[in-house]
Design an enzyme around this catalytic site. Structure first.
Site, mmCIF file in Angstrom:
data_model
loop_
_atom_site.group_PDB
_atom_site.id
_atom_site.type_symbol
_atom_site.label_atom_id
_atom_site.label_comp_id
_atom_site.label_asym_id
_atom_site.label_seq_id
_atom_site.Cartn_x
_atom_site.Cartn_y
_atom_site.Cartn_z
ATOM 1 N N GLU A 25 -7.960 2.502 2.304
ATOM 2 C CA GLU A 25 -7.516 2.179 1.138
ATOM 3 C C GLU A 25 -8.345 1.137 0.609
ATOM 4 O OE1 GLU A 25 -5.572 3.936 -1.006
ATOM 5 O OE2 GLU A 25 -6.407 2.422 -2.320
ATOM 6 N N VAL A 34 0.821 -1.184 -0.319
ATOM 7 C CA VAL A 34 -0.210 -0.044 0.081
ATOM 8 C C VAL A 34 0.778 1.204 -0.100
ATOM 9 C CG1 VAL A 34 -1.627 1.124 1.334
ATOM 10 C CG2 VAL A 34 -1.842 -1.283 1.228
ATOM 11 N N CYS A 80 -5.562 -9.295 3.307
ATOM 12 C CA CYS A 80 -6.601 -8.248 3.864
ATOM 13 C C CYS A 80 -7.703 -8.981 4.357
ATOM 14 C CB CYS A 80 -6.804 -7.565 2.706
ATOM 15 S SG CYS A 80 -5.618 -6.286 2.234
HETATM 16 P P1 NAD Z 1 3.176 -4.615 4.266
HETATM 17 O O1 NAD Z 1 3.607 -5.662 5.248
HETATM 18 O O2 NAD Z 1 3.583 -5.002 2.730
HETATM 19 O O3 NAD Z 1 4.026 -3.119 4.395
HETATM 20 C C1 NAD Z 1 4.188 -2.813 5.688
HETATM 21 C C2 NAD Z 1 5.407 -1.795 5.726
HETATM 22 O O4 NAD Z 1 5.480 -1.077 6.838
HETATM 23 C C3 NAD Z 1 6.628 -2.815 5.897
HETATM 24 O O5 NAD Z 1 7.435 -2.492 4.703
HETATM 25 C C4 NAD Z 1 7.195 -2.498 7.048
HETATM 26 O O6 NAD Z 1 8.664 -2.533 7.129
HETATM 27 C C5 NAD Z 1 6.879 -1.029 7.136
HETATM 28 N N1 NAD Z 1 6.859 -0.653 8.469
HETATM 29 C C6 NAD Z 1 6.374 -1.530 9.678
HETATM 30 N N2 NAD Z 1 6.750 -0.700 10.990
HETATM 31 C C7 NAD Z 1 7.504 0.502 10.440
HETATM 32 C C8 NAD Z 1 7.681 1.449 11.143
HETATM 33 N N3 NAD Z 1 7.500 1.611 12.560
HETATM 34 N N4 NAD Z 1 8.271 2.484 10.832
HETATM 35 C C9 NAD Z 1 8.316 2.540 9.099
HETATM 36 N N5 NAD Z 1 7.959 1.544 8.656
HETATM 37 C C10 NAD Z 1 7.274 0.517 9.077
HETATM 38 O O7 NAD Z 1 1.748 -4.311 4.426
HETATM 39 P P2 NAD Z 1 0.598 -3.767 3.231
HETATM 40 O O8 NAD Z 1 0.136 -5.014 2.551
HETATM 41 O O9 NAD Z 1 1.291 -2.624 2.593
HETATM 42 O O10 NAD Z 1 -0.354 -3.411 4.063
HETATM 43 C C11 NAD Z 1 -0.606 -2.182 4.907
HETATM 44 C C12 NAD Z 1 -1.662 -1.757 5.660
HETATM 45 O O11 NAD Z 1 -2.475 -1.661 4.373
HETATM 46 C C13 NAD Z 1 -2.371 -2.888 6.326
HETATM 47 O O12 NAD Z 1 -3.058 -2.139 7.421
HETATM 48 C C14 NAD Z 1 -3.378 -3.414 5.361
HETATM 49 O O13 NAD Z 1 -4.443 -4.221 6.093
HETATM 50 C C15 NAD Z 1 -3.834 -2.460 4.441
HETATM 51 N N6 NAD Z 1 -4.277 -2.305 3.361
HETATM 52 C C16 NAD Z 1 -3.734 -3.505 2.606
HETATM 53 C C17 NAD Z 1 -3.962 -3.863 1.159
HETATM 54 C C18 NAD Z 1 -3.437 -4.683 0.386
HETATM 55 O O14 NAD Z 1 -3.760 -5.158 -0.670
HETATM 56 N N7 NAD Z 1 -2.171 -5.295 0.551
HETATM 57 C C19 NAD Z 1 -5.369 -2.966 0.478
HETATM 58 C C20 NAD Z 1 -5.729 -2.078 1.239
HETATM 59 C C21 NAD Z 1 -5.340 -1.816 2.783
#
Ligand code: NAD
Length: 469
Positions: free
Chosen positions: A150, A11, A279
């Site tokens: 999102e 995201v 998700c």
């Molecule tokens: P992800 O695990 O791919 O990415 C999360 C990132 O955050 C990682 O790169 C991690 O290193 C970083 N991170 C963690 N703690 C941190 C900190 N303290 N400081 C800086 N960076 C930090 O997760 P994602 O799939 O991108 O999902 C993120 C959020 O968005 C979740 O809540 C998810 O439910 C939501 N979401 C995901 C999607 C999807 O399709 N993947 C769609 C809509 C919403």
């Protein structure tokens, strides 16, 4: 506008690249140093259409990568928080990453910042984020917390972000709402889609995007309710598919007839081996957990999860039905990602089925266009990886289709039949018409439709006797 995006995952990275394409100055911050270094070195860490183009267009100019969160926040007006919110053992969302970001942000909030929840979080999270930032010394007038869920889908994340059905902003005052409106202005007034260098607009999407302003609590619930509803649609059609298998009806016909009702719609009515990904499984559990905490027992959601889990088990039963015993069987597998178009294997039903088959003593030869490297980290040498569907099929006792990649729906069926040791295809994604498979001499098992025997062995369609039992 100067914007910080915290988290460079599926995201955060997409949001950062798209916000830069809308004209903003963006710093994407991650606490994983290797990710930041790879992004600065020009790597594209995830498989996502149009992301390489956007990264090369803006990297080092309007789009920067950093590990220094306070510094990025000090230079920004808006701070998107897009870190992970994985499930805990009990199903509720683990908000410790969100909390740690809130603590870190507090010291850097000085003039006026809007802190934007992009991560999927339970209702009341924005209140907690505000409390944590205040507890850590920030001036109450120096920031607002808003919710901006999102809705992007992996595989089409860039176009989903740039051509959304709606943009939900949960803002409890006008000042923060104005900032949010400014961020998305090119999407709300339609000017982005008219740009000559815009990422192309997909068919069927409408511009300009609809802006929906709500309270922060409502926005938080909108995200959970949306995902729970979509998961429920998938479980619903999977349950209908079970009925179809028992009576010899065709779930595709049911889907067409039911989905033609504009009140229902045919999207997310594809039966298969169940939903997965990072998700739906976690968000259904988290919504259930938060409802319970608030005093409501949302049992419908339990059933959605139960039906979903059962789909994998039902698929494995089909494999047994086709091959009798499993130990020592050679299986070709097409697809490991949780769905087509992505390399994401989190909660992938395909991977879970492969692991069950390996545990039963099968030799699995797998192909996936994008996810093999990630799977190899999990399975090591227990699965053999190959470079094409044809190599996966060669000499296998059956071919299993587990992910709906587009390239799997156009296989050369005559060649496939000749390459397989036995002409058996077990399709967990309903990518083919049963009668076409039979015409090509393949015995074909799918979901919610009668199994067909290869035309040259026994031409008659038979219902799935095991499921009928
Ligand atoms: P992800 O695990 O791919 O990415 C999360 C990132 O955050 C990682 O790169 C991690 O290193 C970083 N991170 C963690 N703690 C941190 C900190 N303290 N400081 C800086 N960076 C930090 O997760 P994602 O799939 O991108 O999902 C993120 C959020 O968005 C979740 O809540 C998810 O439910 C939501 N979401 C995901 C999607 C999807 O399709 N993947 C769609 C809509 C919403």
């Amino acid at each position: 506008m100067r914007i910080t995006v915290v988290g460079s995952g599926y995201v955060g990275l997409v949001a950062g690249a798209c916000l830069a394409d809308l004209g903003h100055e963006v710093v994407v911050v991650d606490n994983d140093e290797r990710k930041v270094a790879a992004l600065n070195a020009g790597e594209v860490p995830i498989h996502e259409k149009f992301l390489p183009e956007l990264l090369s267009r803006h990297r080092g100019q309007r789009l920067k990568f950093s590990g220094n969160l306070p510094e990025a926040v000090r230079q920004s007006m808006a701070v998107f928080v897009a870190v992970g919110t994985p499930p805990t053992e009990s199903g509720d969302a683990d908000l410790s990453y969100v909390e740690s970001v809130a603590r870190e942000i507090a010291s850097a909030v000085v003039d006026y910042n809007v802190i934007i929840e992009k991560s999927t979080v339970p209702v009341y999270t924005s209140e907690w984020v505000r409390k944590i930032i205040l507890r850590n010394g920030a001036d109450p007038a120096a920031f607002d917390v808003v919710s901006n869920p999102e809705f992007l889908r992996e595989g089409t994340a860039v176009t989903d972000f740039l051509y959304p059905d709606r943009i939900v902003i949960g803002c409890d005052n006008d000042r923060s709402a104005e900032v949010m409106r400014n961020i998305y202005e090119p999407l709300i007034n339609g000017s982005y889609s008219r740009r000559r260098d815009a990422i192309p607009q997909p068919d069927g999407t409408a511009t300009p995007a609809r802006l929906i302003r709500t309270s922060t609590k409502s926005a938080e619930i909108i995200k959970h309710a949306s995902n729970a509803f979509l998961a429920m649609k998938i479980s619903f059609i999977n349950a209908v598919a079970c009925v179809c298998e028992s009576v010899g009806a065709n779930v595709n016909e049911i889907r067409e007839g039911v989905g033609a009702d504009s009140r229902i719609g045919s999207r997310f009515l594809n039966p298969g081996i169940g939903y997965g990904g990072s998700c739906f499984p976690k968000d259904v559990l988290a919504f259930h957990a938060v409802a319970r905490e608030c005093g409501y027992d949302f049992r419908l959601l339990e059933e959605v999860t139960r039906i979903n889990d059962e789909q994998q088990w039902r698929f494995l039963r089909k494999v047994r039905e086709a091959l009798w015993t499993l130990r020592g069987k050679r299986l070709g597998v097409l697809g490991l990602a949780f769905k087509g178009g992505t390399d994401d294997i989190r909660e992938s039903p395909a991977l879970s089925i492969v692991q069950s088959l390996v545990n039963e003593g099968c030799h699995v030869t797998a192909y996936d266009p994008a996810a093999m490297a990630r799977v190899q980290e999990v399975t090591g040498s227990t699965v053999q990886f190959v470079d094409s569907p044809s190599e996966a099929a060669k000499g296998s006792d059956a071919l299993l289709i587990l992910t709906d990649w587009e390239e799997f729906s156009g296989l050369d069926l005559d060649r496939l039949r000749d390459e397989l040791r036995y002409p058996i295809v077990i399709d967990g994604r309903n990518l083919y018409k049963p009668e076409v498979m039979a015409e090509h001499g393949l015995t074909y098992y799918s979901v919610g439709r009668a199994t067909v025997q290869a035309a040259d062995s026994s031409a008659e369609a038979v219902t799935n006797q095991v499921d009928a039992a």
